[in-house]
Design a protein around this motif. Structure first.
Motif, PDB file in Angstrom:
ATOM      1  N   ASP A 168       0.806  -1.225   0.000  1.00  0.00           N
ATOM      2  CA  ASP A 168       0.000   0.000   0.000  1.00  0.00           C
ATOM      3  C   ASP A 168       0.840   1.276   0.000  1.00  0.00           C
ATOM      4  O   ASP A 168       0.293   2.368   0.169  1.00  0.00           O
ATOM      5  CB  ASP A 168      -0.914   0.031   1.245  1.00  0.00           C
ATOM      6  N   ARG A 187       2.630   4.641  -0.841  1.00  0.00           N
ATOM      7  CA  ARG A 187       2.142   5.643  -1.809  1.00  0.00           C
ATOM      8  C   ARG A 187       3.227   6.622  -2.232  1.00  0.00           C
ATOM      9  O   ARG A 187       2.950   7.549  -2.970  1.00  0.00           O
ATOM     10  CB  ARG A 187       0.926   6.377  -1.237  1.00  0.00           C
ATOM     11  N   THR A 230       5.132   3.972   4.075  1.00  0.00           N
ATOM     12  CA  THR A 230       3.716   4.339   4.200  1.00  0.00           C
ATOM     13  C   THR A 230       2.871   3.072   4.064  1.00  0.00           C
ATOM     14  O   THR A 230       3.325   2.067   3.511  1.00  0.00           O
ATOM     15  CB  THR A 230       3.299   5.356   3.113  1.00  0.00           C
ATOM     16  N   GLY A 231       1.653   3.142   4.583  1.00  0.00           N
ATOM     17  CA  GLY A 231       0.718   2.022   4.440  1.00  0.00           C
ATOM     18  C   GLY A 231       0.861   0.948   5.508  1.00  0.00           C
ATOM     19  O   GLY A 231       0.301  -0.145   5.368  1.00  0.00           O
ATOM     20  N   ASP A 277       3.747   7.559   7.082  1.00  0.00           N
ATOM     21  CA  ASP A 277       2.511   8.318   7.245  1.00  0.00           C
ATOM     22  C   ASP A 277       2.558   9.097   8.566  1.00  0.00           C
ATOM     23  O   ASP A 277       3.324   8.764   9.474  1.00  0.00           O
ATOM     24  CB  ASP A 277       1.316   7.356   7.295  1.00  0.00           C
ATOM     25  N   ASP A 318      -1.634  12.589   4.433  1.00  0.00           N
ATOM     26  CA  ASP A 318      -2.482  11.938   3.446  1.00  0.00           C
ATOM     27  C   ASP A 318      -2.750  12.915   2.298  1.00  0.00           C
ATOM     28  O   ASP A 318      -3.181  14.046   2.538  1.00  0.00           O
ATOM     29  CB  ASP A 318      -3.796  11.547   4.146  1.00  0.00           C
ATOM     30  N   GLU A 338       1.554  13.279  -1.107  1.00  0.00           N
ATOM     31  CA  GLU A 338       2.670  12.519  -1.690  1.00  0.00           C
ATOM     32  C   GLU A 338       3.270  13.173  -2.934  1.00  0.00           C
ATOM     33  O   GLU A 338       4.443  12.969  -3.244  1.00  0.00           O
ATOM     34  CB  GLU A 338       2.292  11.048  -1.942  1.00  0.00           C
TER      35      GLU A 338
END
Ligand code: NAD
Length: 460
Positions: A52, A54, A95-96, A128, A169, A172
Protein backbone atom coordinates in the motif's frame (compact mmCIF):
# COMPACT_ATOMS: atom_id res chain seq x y z
CA UNK A 1 43.32 23.70 9.35
CA UNK A 2 39.99 24.23 11.07
CA UNK A 3 39.68 25.49 14.64
CA UNK A 4 38.74 21.93 15.67
CA UNK A 5 42.16 20.61 16.71
CA UNK A 6 40.83 17.13 17.53
CA UNK A 7 39.31 16.69 14.08
CA UNK A 8 42.52 17.95 12.44
CA UNK A 9 44.52 15.46 14.55
CA UNK A 10 42.44 12.29 13.94
CA UNK A 11 42.29 13.11 10.23
CA UNK A 12 46.06 13.60 9.91
CA UNK A 13 48.28 10.69 8.77
CA UNK A 14 49.81 9.97 12.16
CA UNK A 15 46.63 10.91 14.05
CA UNK A 16 44.59 8.39 12.07
CA UNK A 17 46.98 5.58 13.01
CA UNK A 18 47.06 6.54 16.69
CA UNK A 19 43.28 7.05 16.85
CA UNK A 20 42.71 3.65 15.22
CA UNK A 21 45.04 1.93 17.73
CA UNK A 22 43.65 3.50 20.88
CA UNK A 23 40.01 3.64 19.75
CA UNK A 24 39.51 7.42 19.61
CA UNK A 25 36.24 8.36 17.87
CA UNK A 26 36.75 9.34 14.21
CA UNK A 27 35.51 12.69 12.85
CA UNK A 28 34.20 12.10 9.33
CA UNK A 29 34.64 14.80 6.72
CA UNK A 30 31.13 15.70 5.63
CA UNK A 31 30.30 16.16 1.97
CA UNK A 32 28.78 19.61 1.46
CA UNK A 33 26.84 21.02 -1.43
CA UNK A 34 28.36 22.95 -4.31
CA UNK A 35 26.56 24.31 -7.35
CA UNK A 36 26.36 21.70 -10.07
CA UNK A 37 26.88 18.77 -7.68
CA UNK A 38 24.66 15.79 -8.58
CA UNK A 39 21.79 14.95 -6.23
CA UNK A 40 23.57 11.73 -5.20
CA UNK A 41 27.16 10.68 -5.74
CA UNK A 42 26.22 7.07 -6.63
CA UNK A 43 23.41 4.50 -6.86
CA UNK A 44 20.42 4.32 -4.52
CA UNK A 45 18.46 1.46 -2.96
CA UNK A 46 14.70 1.95 -2.78
CA UNK A 47 12.56 -0.34 -0.60
CA UNK A 48 8.83 -0.58 0.02
CA UNK A 49 7.44 -1.86 3.31
CA UNK A 50 3.94 -2.75 2.11
CA UNK A 51 1.94 -3.11 -1.08
CA UNK A 52 0.00 0.00 0.00
CA UNK A 53 3.01 2.34 -0.11
CA UNK A 54 2.14 5.64 -1.81
CA UNK A 55 5.48 7.45 -2.11
CA UNK A 56 7.88 5.00 -3.83
CA UNK A 57 6.73 6.08 -7.26
CA UNK A 58 7.30 9.75 -6.43
CA UNK A 59 10.80 8.94 -5.12
CA UNK A 60 11.54 6.87 -8.22
CA UNK A 61 10.52 9.76 -10.47
CA UNK A 62 12.74 12.26 -8.62
CA UNK A 63 15.71 9.87 -8.74
CA UNK A 64 15.12 9.16 -12.43
CA UNK A 65 15.04 12.88 -13.23
CA UNK A 66 18.32 13.27 -11.33
CA UNK A 67 19.86 10.39 -13.32
CA UNK A 68 20.38 8.13 -10.27
CA UNK A 69 20.79 4.34 -10.71
CA UNK A 70 18.11 2.71 -8.49
CA UNK A 71 17.81 -0.88 -7.18
CA UNK A 72 15.00 -2.41 -5.13
CA UNK A 73 16.94 -5.37 -3.75
CA UNK A 74 19.17 -4.18 -0.88
CA UNK A 75 21.62 -6.97 -1.77
CA UNK A 76 21.78 -6.11 -5.48
CA UNK A 77 25.16 -5.56 -7.15
CA UNK A 78 25.36 -1.87 -8.06
CA UNK A 79 27.32 0.44 -10.33
CA UNK A 80 28.94 -2.47 -12.18
CA UNK A 81 30.33 -3.67 -8.82
CA UNK A 82 29.23 -6.35 -6.36
CA UNK A 83 26.44 -6.89 -3.85
CA UNK A 84 28.58 -5.22 -1.22
CA UNK A 85 29.49 -2.14 -3.28
CA UNK A 86 28.65 1.13 -1.58
CA UNK A 87 25.51 3.09 -2.40
CA UNK A 88 24.90 6.82 -1.90
CA UNK A 89 21.42 6.40 -0.40
CA UNK A 90 18.84 3.94 0.86
CA UNK A 91 15.22 5.08 0.90
CA UNK A 92 12.26 3.19 2.35
CA UNK A 93 8.65 3.86 1.51
CA UNK A 94 7.21 3.02 4.94
CA UNK A 95 3.72 4.34 4.20
CA UNK A 96 0.72 2.02 4.44
CA UNK A 97 1.74 0.20 7.66
CA UNK A 98 -1.22 -1.60 9.24
CA UNK A 99 0.43 -2.95 12.39
CA UNK A 100 3.84 -3.27 14.07
CA UNK A 101 4.28 -6.61 12.25
CA UNK A 102 4.89 -4.59 9.06
CA UNK A 103 8.01 -3.07 10.61
CA UNK A 104 9.94 -6.30 9.97
CA UNK A 105 9.97 -5.55 6.23
CA UNK A 106 11.67 -2.23 6.97
CA UNK A 107 14.23 -3.90 9.22
CA UNK A 108 14.85 -6.54 6.53
CA UNK A 109 15.56 -3.82 3.98
CA UNK A 110 17.61 -1.53 6.21
CA UNK A 111 19.85 -4.16 7.83
CA UNK A 112 22.02 -4.71 4.71
CA UNK A 113 21.73 -1.00 3.88
CA UNK A 114 23.49 0.00 7.12
CA UNK A 115 26.71 -1.55 5.77
CA UNK A 116 26.18 -0.50 2.18
CA UNK A 117 25.58 3.22 2.56
CA UNK A 118 28.87 4.98 1.90
CA UNK A 119 30.53 8.09 3.39
CA UNK A 120 28.09 11.03 3.78
CA UNK A 121 25.40 8.64 2.49
CA UNK A 122 21.71 9.12 3.17
CA UNK A 123 19.15 6.81 4.74
CA UNK A 124 15.65 8.18 4.46
CA UNK A 125 12.50 6.61 5.88
CA UNK A 126 9.21 8.03 4.62
CA UNK A 127 6.08 7.25 6.62
CA UNK A 128 2.51 8.32 7.25
CA UNK A 129 1.62 10.91 9.90
CA UNK A 130 0.90 9.03 13.17
CA UNK A 131 -1.79 11.50 14.29
CA UNK A 132 -3.80 10.77 11.14
CA UNK A 133 -4.34 7.15 12.28
CA UNK A 134 -7.19 6.29 14.63
CA UNK A 135 -6.50 2.58 15.18
CA UNK A 136 -3.94 2.04 17.95
CA UNK A 137 -2.03 -0.63 16.00
CA UNK A 138 -1.66 1.63 12.98
CA UNK A 139 -0.62 4.66 14.98
CA UNK A 140 1.83 2.54 16.99
CA UNK A 141 3.45 1.23 13.81
CA UNK A 142 3.74 4.73 12.33
CA UNK A 143 5.18 6.14 15.56
CA UNK A 144 7.72 3.30 15.75
CA UNK A 145 9.53 4.74 12.75
CA UNK A 146 10.74 7.67 14.81
CA UNK A 147 12.47 5.45 17.37
CA UNK A 148 13.94 3.34 14.60
CA UNK A 149 15.32 6.35 12.74
CA UNK A 150 16.70 8.16 15.78
CA UNK A 151 18.45 4.96 16.89
CA UNK A 152 19.78 4.04 13.44
CA UNK A 153 21.20 7.58 13.12
CA UNK A 154 23.30 6.90 16.20
CA UNK A 155 24.69 3.77 14.51
CA UNK A 156 25.37 5.14 11.01
CA UNK A 157 29.05 5.85 10.29
CA UNK A 158 31.35 7.92 8.07
CA UNK A 159 29.08 10.97 8.05
CA UNK A 160 26.01 9.08 6.80
CA UNK A 161 22.70 10.44 8.12
CA UNK A 162 19.34 8.83 8.86
CA UNK A 163 16.17 10.92 8.82
CA UNK A 164 12.39 10.47 8.80
CA UNK A 165 9.82 12.27 6.66
CA UNK A 166 6.13 12.08 7.53
CA UNK A 167 3.86 12.70 4.57
CA UNK A 168 0.28 13.80 5.22
CA UNK A 169 -2.48 11.94 3.45
CA UNK A 170 -2.73 13.38 -0.06
CA UNK A 171 0.64 15.20 0.09
CA UNK A 172 2.67 12.52 -1.69
CA UNK A 173 3.04 14.66 -4.80
CA UNK A 174 4.28 17.63 -2.76
CA UNK A 175 7.51 16.01 -1.61
CA UNK A 176 10.08 16.88 -4.21
CA UNK A 177 11.98 19.75 -2.56
CA UNK A 178 12.04 17.83 0.73
CA UNK A 179 13.39 14.69 -0.92
CA UNK A 180 16.04 16.68 -2.72
CA UNK A 181 17.12 18.44 0.47
CA UNK A 182 17.39 15.33 2.60
CA UNK A 183 19.12 13.28 -0.11
CA UNK A 184 21.58 15.98 -1.16
CA UNK A 185 24.61 17.19 0.73
CA UNK A 186 22.69 20.38 1.55
CA UNK A 187 21.47 18.45 4.62
CA UNK A 188 25.00 17.41 5.72
CA UNK A 189 24.45 18.26 9.43
CA UNK A 190 20.77 17.22 9.74
CA UNK A 191 20.76 13.79 11.36
CA UNK A 192 18.28 11.69 13.34
CA UNK A 193 15.47 14.16 12.68
CA UNK A 194 11.82 14.08 11.64
CA UNK A 195 10.06 16.46 9.32
CA UNK A 196 6.35 16.58 8.44
CA UNK A 197 5.20 17.49 4.95
CA UNK A 198 1.69 18.69 4.14
CA UNK A 199 0.42 18.70 7.72
CA UNK A 200 -0.79 22.31 7.79
CA UNK A 201 -3.89 22.43 5.58
CA UNK A 202 -4.46 25.01 2.90
CA UNK A 203 -1.04 25.04 1.25
CA UNK A 204 -0.72 25.78 -2.43
CA UNK A 205 2.19 25.70 -4.83
CA UNK A 206 4.15 23.62 -7.28
CA UNK A 207 7.72 22.53 -7.83
CA UNK A 208 7.26 22.26 -11.59
CA UNK A 209 9.92 24.20 -13.49
CA UNK A 210 12.17 24.71 -10.44
CA UNK A 211 15.80 25.39 -11.31
CA UNK A 212 17.29 23.20 -8.56
CA UNK A 213 20.67 24.96 -8.78
CA UNK A 214 19.01 28.38 -8.30
CA UNK A 215 15.76 27.58 -6.51
CA UNK A 216 15.11 31.14 -5.25
CA UNK A 217 16.05 32.98 -8.44
CA UNK A 218 14.26 36.33 -8.73
CA UNK A 219 13.16 36.37 -5.07
CA UNK A 220 13.86 39.18 -2.59
CA UNK A 221 15.18 37.95 0.75
CA UNK A 222 15.58 39.96 3.96
CA UNK A 223 18.14 38.54 6.38
CA UNK A 224 18.44 40.04 9.87
CA UNK A 225 21.74 39.87 11.74
CA UNK A 226 23.53 39.58 8.39
CA UNK A 227 26.72 41.45 9.35
CA UNK A 228 28.47 38.33 10.58
CA UNK A 229 28.20 34.71 11.70
CA UNK A 230 25.32 32.56 10.54
CA UNK A 231 23.39 35.53 9.09
CA UNK A 232 26.24 36.49 6.78
CA UNK A 233 26.40 32.91 5.49
CA UNK A 234 22.62 32.81 5.05
CA UNK A 235 22.87 35.97 2.92
CA UNK A 236 25.61 34.39 0.78
CA UNK A 237 23.72 31.11 0.41
CA UNK A 238 20.45 32.76 -0.63
CA UNK A 239 22.36 34.94 -3.10
CA UNK A 240 24.12 31.85 -4.48
CA UNK A 241 20.67 30.28 -4.93
CA UNK A 242 19.51 33.29 -6.95
CA UNK A 243 17.90 35.74 -4.48
CA UNK A 244 18.42 39.49 -4.16
CA UNK A 245 19.42 39.96 -0.52
CA UNK A 246 18.56 42.82 1.83
CA UNK A 247 21.05 42.55 4.67
CA UNK A 248 19.84 43.99 8.00
CA UNK A 249 21.88 44.65 11.15
CA UNK A 250 22.35 47.24 13.88
CA UNK A 251 23.98 50.57 12.92
CA UNK A 252 27.12 49.83 14.99
CA UNK A 253 27.76 46.81 12.72
CA UNK A 254 27.41 49.07 9.66
CA UNK A 255 30.83 48.41 8.15
CA UNK A 256 30.52 44.62 8.35
CA UNK A 257 26.95 44.88 7.11
CA UNK A 258 28.06 46.84 4.04
CA UNK A 259 30.66 44.15 3.38
CA UNK A 260 27.98 41.44 3.40
CA UNK A 261 25.69 43.47 1.14
CA UNK A 262 28.55 44.15 -1.31
CA UNK A 263 29.69 40.53 -1.31
CA UNK A 264 26.22 39.29 -2.23
CA UNK A 265 25.34 42.12 -4.63
CA UNK A 266 22.43 43.15 -2.39
CA UNK A 267 21.53 46.19 -0.30
CA UNK A 268 22.16 47.02 3.36
CA UNK A 269 19.61 48.28 5.87
CA UNK A 270 20.99 49.54 9.18
CA UNK A 271 18.23 48.84 11.65
CA UNK A 272 17.77 47.75 15.23
CA UNK A 273 14.98 45.19 14.82
CA UNK A 274 13.62 46.08 18.27
CA UNK A 275 13.07 49.72 17.29
CA UNK A 276 9.51 51.02 16.94
CA UNK A 277 8.49 50.82 13.29
CA UNK A 278 11.17 48.23 12.38
CA UNK A 279 8.71 46.20 10.28
CA UNK A 280 7.61 49.33 8.40
CA UNK A 281 11.26 50.30 7.81
CA UNK A 282 11.93 46.88 6.26
CA UNK A 283 8.85 47.16 4.04
CA UNK A 284 9.73 50.66 2.92
CA UNK A 285 13.37 49.70 2.13
CA UNK A 286 12.18 46.71 0.10
CA UNK A 287 9.83 48.76 -2.04
CA UNK A 288 12.85 49.50 -4.28
CA UNK A 289 13.13 45.75 -4.88
CA UNK A 290 9.41 45.34 -5.58
CA UNK A 291 8.46 43.83 -2.21
CA UNK A 292 9.57 40.86 -0.11
CA UNK A 293 9.44 37.12 -0.76
CA UNK A 294 11.62 35.72 2.03
CA UNK A 295 12.32 36.93 5.57
CA UNK A 296 14.98 35.24 7.69
CA UNK A 297 14.74 36.18 11.38
CA UNK A 298 18.33 35.33 12.25
CA UNK A 299 19.41 38.22 14.53
CA UNK A 300 19.76 36.97 18.06
CA UNK A 301 21.64 37.68 21.28
CA UNK A 302 22.64 35.83 24.43
CA UNK A 303 22.98 37.46 27.86
CA UNK A 304 23.83 34.32 29.79
CA UNK A 305 23.39 34.30 33.58
CA UNK A 306 22.28 31.66 36.04
CA UNK A 307 18.65 32.34 36.86
CA UNK A 308 19.70 32.98 40.47
CA UNK A 309 21.79 35.94 39.22
CA UNK A 310 19.54 37.18 36.41
CA UNK A 311 18.30 40.76 36.22
CA UNK A 312 15.21 41.96 34.41
CA UNK A 313 16.99 44.33 32.00
CA UNK A 314 19.14 41.54 30.59
CA UNK A 315 16.16 39.21 30.53
CA UNK A 316 14.07 41.73 28.58
CA UNK A 317 16.80 42.49 26.07
CA UNK A 318 17.01 38.81 25.10
CA UNK A 319 13.23 38.39 24.85
CA UNK A 320 12.97 41.64 22.86
CA UNK A 321 15.60 40.82 20.21
CA UNK A 322 14.99 37.08 19.93
CA UNK A 323 11.21 37.01 20.14
CA UNK A 324 9.25 40.28 20.42
CA UNK A 325 10.97 41.85 17.38
CA UNK A 326 10.01 38.85 15.24
CA UNK A 327 6.39 38.93 16.42
CA UNK A 328 6.12 42.65 15.66
CA UNK A 329 7.76 42.38 12.22
CA UNK A 330 5.58 39.38 11.29
CA UNK A 331 2.44 41.37 12.20
CA UNK A 332 3.51 44.14 9.82
CA UNK A 333 4.37 41.65 7.06
CA UNK A 334 1.04 39.85 7.37
CA UNK A 335 -0.90 43.11 7.24
CA UNK A 336 1.04 44.35 4.19
CA UNK A 337 -0.04 44.39 0.56
CA UNK A 338 0.42 41.18 -1.46
CA UNK A 339 1.83 43.25 -4.33
CA UNK A 340 4.20 45.76 -2.80
CA UNK A 341 4.77 44.19 0.65
CA UNK A 342 5.16 40.57 1.73
CA UNK A 343 4.18 38.67 -1.40
CA UNK A 344 1.70 35.81 -1.64
CA UNK A 345 3.62 32.56 -1.40
CA UNK A 346 6.19 34.27 0.85
CA UNK A 347 8.49 32.45 3.23
CA UNK A 348 9.40 33.30 6.82
CA UNK A 349 12.22 31.35 8.40
CA UNK A 350 13.26 31.88 11.98
CA UNK A 351 16.22 30.69 14.00
CA UNK A 352 15.44 28.83 17.20
CA UNK A 353 18.08 26.82 19.04
CA UNK A 354 18.74 23.51 20.69
CA UNK A 355 18.63 25.56 23.92
CA UNK A 356 14.94 26.23 23.22
CA UNK A 357 14.27 22.49 22.98
CA UNK A 358 16.56 20.94 25.56
CA UNK A 359 17.44 23.92 27.76
CA UNK A 360 20.93 25.02 28.67
CA UNK A 361 22.52 25.92 31.99
CA UNK A 362 22.89 29.71 32.27
CA UNK A 363 20.47 30.28 29.40
CA UNK A 364 16.99 30.63 30.92
CA UNK A 365 16.32 33.86 29.01
CA UNK A 366 17.81 32.56 25.77
CA UNK A 367 16.08 29.17 26.15
CA UNK A 368 12.76 30.90 26.85
CA UNK A 369 13.15 33.12 23.79
CA UNK A 370 14.11 30.26 21.51
CA UNK A 371 11.28 28.02 22.77
CA UNK A 372 8.99 31.01 22.25
CA UNK A 373 10.10 31.07 18.62
CA UNK A 374 8.72 27.54 18.26
CA UNK A 375 5.35 28.67 19.65
CA UNK A 376 5.41 31.59 17.22
CA UNK A 377 5.96 29.18 14.32
CA UNK A 378 3.15 26.85 15.46
CA UNK A 379 0.59 29.64 15.68
CA UNK A 380 1.69 31.57 12.58
CA UNK A 381 1.80 28.61 10.18
CA UNK A 382 -1.99 28.32 9.65
CA UNK A 383 -2.29 32.12 9.37
CA UNK A 384 0.32 32.17 6.60
CA UNK A 385 -1.18 29.16 4.81
CA UNK A 386 -4.15 31.39 4.08
CA UNK A 387 -1.71 33.65 2.17
CA UNK A 388 -0.08 30.73 0.34
CA UNK A 389 2.95 31.40 2.54
CA UNK A 390 4.90 29.33 5.08
CA UNK A 391 6.88 29.78 8.29
CA UNK A 392 9.45 27.33 9.60
CA UNK A 393 12.35 27.31 12.04
CA UNK A 394 15.83 25.88 12.19
CA UNK A 395 17.15 24.89 15.59
CA UNK A 396 20.93 24.86 15.35
CA UNK A 397 23.00 22.83 17.78
CA UNK A 398 26.73 23.42 18.13
CA UNK A 399 27.81 25.56 15.16
CA UNK A 400 31.40 26.73 14.64
CA UNK A 401 31.10 30.51 15.02
CA UNK A 402 32.82 33.27 17.02
CA UNK A 403 30.23 32.60 19.72
CA UNK A 404 31.17 28.93 20.16
CA UNK A 405 34.91 29.61 19.66
CA UNK A 406 34.74 31.75 22.81
CA UNK A 407 33.37 28.87 24.95
CA UNK A 408 35.56 27.22 27.61
CA UNK A 409 37.49 24.27 26.10
CA UNK A 410 35.57 21.56 28.00
CA UNK A 411 32.13 22.86 27.03
CA UNK A 412 33.28 23.35 23.45
CA UNK A 413 34.64 19.81 23.13
CA UNK A 414 31.49 18.33 24.68
CA UNK A 415 29.34 20.37 22.27
CA UNK A 416 31.25 19.01 19.31
CA UNK A 417 31.84 15.40 20.27
CA UNK A 418 28.53 14.48 21.98
CA UNK A 419 26.69 14.12 18.70
CA UNK A 420 26.25 11.39 16.12
CA UNK A 421 28.47 13.21 13.62
CA UNK A 422 31.15 13.89 16.34
CA UNK A 423 31.78 17.48 15.21
CA UNK A 424 30.31 20.97 15.22
CA UNK A 425 28.31 22.12 12.24
CA UNK A 426 29.28 25.02 9.99
CA UNK A 427 27.19 28.16 9.46
CA UNK A 428 26.57 26.91 5.93
CA UNK A 429 24.71 23.88 7.34
CA UNK A 430 22.18 26.19 8.99
CA UNK A 431 22.10 28.38 5.87
CA UNK A 432 21.40 25.44 3.52
CA UNK A 433 18.44 24.40 5.66
CA UNK A 434 17.09 27.95 5.70
CA UNK A 435 17.58 28.22 1.93
CA UNK A 436 15.60 25.01 1.43
CA UNK A 437 12.70 26.29 3.58
CA UNK A 438 12.88 29.48 1.47
CA UNK A 439 12.30 27.71 -1.84
CA UNK A 440 8.99 28.20 -3.61
CA UNK A 441 9.09 24.43 -4.13
CA UNK A 442 8.92 23.91 -0.33
CA UNK A 443 5.30 25.10 -0.35
CA UNK A 444 4.03 22.04 1.58
CA UNK A 445 6.58 22.42 4.40
CA UNK A 446 4.93 24.66 6.98
CA UNK A 447 5.07 24.98 10.76
CA UNK A 448 8.19 22.82 11.06
CA UNK A 449 11.15 23.08 13.43
CA UNK A 450 14.18 21.23 12.15
CA UNK A 451 17.25 20.67 14.28
CA UNK A 452 20.53 21.22 12.47
CA UNK A 453 22.76 19.67 15.07
CA UNK A 454 24.38 16.45 13.85
CA UNK A 455 21.99 14.65 16.26
CA UNK A 456 23.44 16.30 19.33
CA UNK A 457 22.86 14.08 22.35
CA UNK A 458 21.34 17.00 24.29
CA UNK A 459 17.56 16.98 24.25
CA UNK A 460 15.17 15.21 21.87
P1 NAD B 1 26.30 36.43 16.04
O1 NAD B 1 26.31 37.10 17.37
O2 NAD B 1 27.62 36.11 15.39
O3 NAD B 1 25.44 37.31 15.01
C1 NAD B 1 24.21 37.87 15.35
C2 NAD B 1 23.99 39.14 14.53
O4 NAD B 1 22.74 39.69 14.93
C3 NAD B 1 25.06 40.19 14.79
O5 NAD B 1 25.57 40.69 13.58
C4 NAD B 1 24.31 41.26 15.57
O6 NAD B 1 24.81 42.58 15.36
C5 NAD B 1 22.90 41.10 15.04
N1 NAD B 1 21.91 41.68 15.95
C6 NAD B 1 21.87 41.53 17.29
N2 NAD B 1 20.87 42.30 17.80
C7 NAD B 1 20.28 42.93 16.75
C8 NAD B 1 19.22 43.85 16.64
N3 NAD B 1 18.57 44.28 17.72
N4 NAD B 1 18.88 44.28 15.41
C9 NAD B 1 19.54 43.87 14.31
N5 NAD B 1 20.57 42.99 14.36
C10 NAD B 1 20.93 42.53 15.56
O7 NAD B 1 25.41 35.13 16.24
P2 NAD B 1 25.36 33.75 15.38
O8 NAD B 1 26.14 32.74 16.12
O9 NAD B 1 25.66 33.99 13.96
O10 NAD B 1 23.81 33.37 15.58
C11 NAD B 1 22.81 33.71 14.64
C12 NAD B 1 21.49 33.14 15.12
O11 NAD B 1 21.64 31.74 15.33
C13 NAD B 1 21.04 33.72 16.47
O12 NAD B 1 19.63 33.84 16.46
C14 NAD B 1 21.49 32.66 17.46
O13 NAD B 1 20.71 32.69 18.63
C15 NAD B 1 21.24 31.40 16.65
N6 NAD B 1 22.01 30.22 17.09
C16 NAD B 1 23.38 30.18 17.00
C17 NAD B 1 24.05 29.02 17.40
C18 NAD B 1 25.56 28.87 17.28
O14 NAD B 1 26.09 27.80 17.61
N7 NAD B 1 26.28 29.89 16.83
C19 NAD B 1 23.33 27.94 17.91
C20 NAD B 1 21.95 28.04 18.00
C21 NAD B 1 21.29 29.18 17.57
Amino acid sequence: MSNDWYSDFVNSGIGKAIAGNVGLPPVPKLRRWEPGQPLLSGPALLGTATADGRVAKVVRAVLAEAGVEVHEDPNAPVGGGSSTSKVAAAIVDATGLSSPADLAAIQGFLTPCMRRVGPSGRILVIGDVPAEAERPAVRAARRSLEGLVRSAAKEARYGATVNLIHVADGAENDLESTLRFFLSSRSAFVDGQRLDVGTVPGYTGSSAGTDWDHPVRGKVAVVTGAARGIGRTVAKTLARDGATVVAVDIPSAGEALARTANDVGGTALQLDITADGAGEAILSHCERHGGIDIVVHNAGITRDKLLANQDTDRWNSVIDVNLNAQLAINDVLMASSDDTGFHRGGRIITVSSMAGIAGNRGQTAYGASKAGVIGLVDATAPLLAAKGATINAVAPGFIETDMTAAMPVGTREAGRRLSSLTQGGLPVDVAETIAWFAQGASYAVNGQVLRVDGQNYLGA
